[in-house]
Each structure stands twice: as structure tokens, then as C-alpha cells.
Design a protein around this motif. Structure first.
Motif, PDB file in Angstrom:
ATOM      1  N   SER A 128     -18.677 -26.737  -3.048  1.00 41.00           N
ATOM      2  CA  SER A 128     -17.963 -25.624  -3.730  1.00 41.00           C
ATOM      3  C   SER A 128     -16.626 -25.115  -3.199  1.00 41.00           C
ATOM      4  O   SER A 128     -15.689 -24.307  -3.756  1.00 41.00           O
ATOM      5  N   MET A 129     -16.372 -25.846  -2.176  1.00 46.06           N
ATOM      6  CA  MET A 129     -14.994 -25.279  -1.319  1.00 46.06           C
ATOM      7  C   MET A 129     -13.895 -26.380  -1.291  1.00 46.06           C
ATOM      8  O   MET A 129     -12.821 -26.390  -0.763  1.00 46.06           O
ATOM      9  N   ASP A 130     -14.300 -27.729  -1.923  1.00 44.29           N
ATOM     10  CA  ASP A 130     -13.651 -28.801  -2.073  1.00 44.29           C
ATOM     11  C   ASP A 130     -12.427 -28.825  -3.018  1.00 44.29           C
ATOM     12  O   ASP A 130     -12.621 -29.202  -4.199  1.00 44.29           O
ATOM     13  N   VAL A 131     -11.074 -28.442  -2.417  1.00 43.74           N
ATOM     14  CA  VAL A 131     -10.156 -28.238  -3.149  1.00 43.74           C
ATOM     15  C   VAL A 131      -9.720 -29.644  -3.823  1.00 43.74           C
ATOM     16  O   VAL A 131      -9.166 -29.652  -5.098  1.00 43.74           O
ATOM     17  N   SER A 134     -11.712 -30.270  -7.133  1.00 45.93           N
ATOM     18  CA  SER A 134     -11.469 -29.444  -8.088  1.00 45.93           C
ATOM     19  C   SER A 134     -10.200 -29.731  -9.000  1.00 45.93           C
ATOM     20  O   SER A 134     -10.195 -29.892 -10.078  1.00 45.93           O
ATOM     21  N   ASN A 333     -12.415 -22.004  -5.189  1.00 49.27           N
ATOM     22  CA  ASN A 333     -12.538 -22.855  -3.701  1.00 49.27           C
ATOM     23  C   ASN A 333     -12.291 -22.185  -2.562  1.00 49.27           C
ATOM     24  O   ASN A 333     -13.074 -21.885  -1.557  1.00 49.27           O
TER      25      ASN A 333
END
Length: 374
Positions: A128-131, A134, A333
């Protein structure tokens, strides 16, 4: 109380912003004070009033940065923009440390702790943090739409009283996040889709989306997967076999989308001028790697190039062509990252070793990441 500053992006063509009213409200609930530079969200259809209504203080650059503990940016800002931030402040952004190494060095010398969000490890708890994921998702979608806009024919098969229009043939080269979305989007538009990748594990993913896998078989180097799920450099034998396969397949395609990137290196060349010459007149190629040197011979960022009757296109910053959604995902993110490490007692994020060491570029005046060691 931790102060988080959101800056207006200065890079040419950058339309995204690192926060939205949604994430400003969530950051405030963590106990942070959020400041947003005036005009930061304008290109992403976010008004200053929207940020203010969400609880942010909106002002000029000096007032936004002054006393900031954390600065969030889409691209890493230059040190001159951070004058007034607290010593040792965290700067979290997409840093492009290989392309903008001078800026990383300058931020280190200025004493900031720089976190490269694009170095986020591809592990379950960091998804969910993976820029990169996304933004690549949107890039793959936009690439197909751009091809459809430049293609002089329809994508789906159409049966009419005047005759039948055949479906367009689309070929996706590189089946990461962008490639998978490109496959799905082209299928939704009605194209006959095929795809290839150096990683054999992607065959099932291609088939699951209803596309035809095109693979080199029985050649050394087929696995092609390095650490973190990224593609690696392939053997010379594999490269030769892949070139032969692509050459025979690409000549029958209307649309080709290339997505291949190797972190820290120039984009690998996938399509040569000779291969372009075999394609149908009016075909379209979208090079998603054009900003990193390009997968396609002759591709130029933000320019439509025509070679042998084939249009070659590619954006220097593809996600920036969908600024509202790209900003919304990017802002989440950032929030997911900060909230995952938020220490309620300290009122600030405290990183662990696994993720902290993976993304930390600078600390205490020095560049500390092992991938940037001289």
C-alpha cells in the motif's frame, strides 16, 4: 507536534501533488500539523480551499516549509526550496537518485534525511506504500488510451451492414504492473492482445487476463527475475532468441506497448528501426520507457515520431497525464507509509530497519544507501 509540509511541484510537466484533502484529514487525525503551499493542487483539480477545509494551513513557500519536520513531494525538491525546515527534517519523495544524484548529494550536505519512495521493497506489508506500482498502473492504462487516440482504426471487431471491421492486434512487451494494466485495458477496448516478458512466471498472469503469451522457450536465461520481482539483464543467447521471436510477431501487430525498465540502468532496447519497418502502415508504438532512454529506437519524450509509416509516441511523465487519480493514489501511498510507522508517544514516524534501510538515501549529512555508494 510534527509539522508536515506539502510543496507545489516545480518540474516541467509535473501535474501531481503529494497530498489530497482526504490524506490531509487523515494526517491531522494522527496528530500532525499539515501545511500546503498555495497552488500545490491546482493542476490536479484540487483548490486551496479544499485543502483548507480538510484542516491544512495554506500559504506561501516560506510559511509552508518553516519549521517543517517532514516534507512530502512528488519529486525530491532542491535544498533551496527547503530553507527554514528543521535540521535533519525528513524529505520523502520520488527521488530519481540515479538520474538526479547531484540533488541527493546536495540534500545530504544540507543535513536532510531523504527517503526515496521508489525504493520501497516489494513485500506484502509495503504494497500500500508502493508508489511505483500505483503510478505504473495508471501509466499502463493511459498508454493504451493514447494508442487508441493515435490509431486510425477501431480497437474492437465491429460487424456492420457494410461489412466487418477486424479487431486491432495489440502486443505488450514487459508484464509488470504497467504491462498488466495495458493488457487489461486493451482487452476491455476489444483488441486481440498478446504479451511477452523475460520472466517466465508472468505467463500465467498473461493468460489470466485473456491474452496470448509470447515466450522464448528452451533458452538459457528465461527466468529473468532478480531481487524484488524486477526484471534483470538477460543472457546474449536469450536476447538473440527474443529478437527473432519479436521480429516475426511484431510485423503482424497494430499496437505495441513497451514497458521494460531495469532499476538503475538505461532502458533496454526492445524494438529496432528494422523491426519498425516490418510493421503495418498506420501502426502505433507507445514507449513507456522513453524517459529512461527508450525501449524503441527513435522514440522521443513527448513527441510523435513517424518512422516507416508507424507512429512512435511516449510521455516523459505518463502518470502526470492523469493528475487527479495519480495524485490520489500517490497521496495514499504517502499516508499509508507514515501511518504505518507513526509512534503515538513521539508524535512522529519511527522507521524499522527493513523498510527504513531500503528507502533511506541520506542520514547525518552523508549518502548512506548502498546502491549509491561511490
Amino acid at each position: 507536534m510534527t509539522t508536515i509540509a506539502i510543496l507545489r511541484e516545480r518540474a516541467a510537466g509535473e501535474t501531481r501533488v503529494a497530498a489530497t484533502p482526504e490524506t490531509v484529514g487523515k494526517l491531522a487525525k494522527l496528530g500532525a500539523t499539515v501545511r500546503v503551499e498555495a497552488g500545490a493542487g491546482q493542476s490536479a483539480s484540487i483548490r486551496d480551499a479544499d485543502f483548507a477545509d480538510a484542516g491544512a494551513a495554506v500559504g506561501d513557500l516560506s510559511g509552508t516549509v518553516n519549521g517543517a519536520d517532514i516534507v512530502l513531494g512528488v519529486a525530491a525538491p532542491e535544498p533551496a526550496l527547503l530553507d527554514g525546515a528543521k535540521p535533519g527534517a525528513i524529505v520523502a519523495a520520488i527521488c530519481d537518485p540515479f538520474g538526479r544524484r547531484d540533488n541527493v548529494d546536495a540534500l545530504a550536505q544540507a543535513g536532510y534525511e531523504v527517503l526515496a519512495m521508489e525504493f520501497m521493497p516489494r513485500i506484502t506489508r509495503a504494497q500500500s506504500m508502493d508508489v511505483l506500482s500505483s503510478q505504473s498502473n495508471l501509466a499502463g492504462y493511459k498508454a493504451v488510451l493514447a494508442c487508441a487516440d493515435n490509431f486510425g482504426r477501431a480497437f474492437p471487431m465491429m460487424m456492420t451492414a457494410a461489412g466487418t471491421i477486424p479487431a486491432a492486434r495489440a502486443f505488450v512487451m514487459g508484464v509488470g504492473v504497467a504491462g498488466l494494466q495495458a493488457i487489461a485495458t486493451a482487452k476491455r477496448l476489444g483488441a486481440q492482445v498478446s504479451a511477452t516478458d523475460v520472466r517466465s512466471a508472468t505467463r500465467e498472469q498473461i493468460e489470466s487476463l485473456g491474452a496470448k503469451p509470447i515466450f522464448v522457450d528452451k533458452v538459457e536465461g528465461i527466468e529473468g527475475e532478480g531481487s524484488g520481482g524486477y526484471a534483470t539483464e538477460m543472457s546474449d543467447e536469450y536476447k538473440a532468441a527474443q529478437a527473432d521471436l519479436v521480429s516475426s510477431h511484431i510485423a503482424r501487430q497494430d499496437i505495441v506497448i513497451t514497458t521494460a525498465l531495469i532499476p538503475g540502468r538505461a532502458a533496454p532496447r526492445l524494438i529496432t528501426d528494422e523491426q519498425i519497418a516490418t510493421m503495418k502502415n498506420g501502426s502505433v508504438i507507445f514507449d513507456l520507457a522513453v524517459a529512461q532512454g527508450g525501449n524503441v529506437e527513435g522514440s522521443v519524450p513527448d513527441t510523435t515520431v513517424e518512422r516507416h509509416g508507424v507512429k512512435i509516441i511516449g510521455y516523459a511523465n505518463t502518470p502526470a497525464h492523469l493528475p487527479a487519480d495519480a495524485s490520489a493514489l500517490l497521496a495514499r501511498n504517502f499516508y499509508n507509509f507514515l501511518s504505518a510507522f507513526w509512534d503515538e508517544e513521539k508524535g512522529a514516524p519511527v522507521l524499522d530497519e527493513e523498510i527504513g534501510d531500503a528507502i533511506r538515501l541520506t542520514h547525518s549529512g552523508k549518502v548512506v544507501h548502498d546502491r549509491l555508494s561511490s
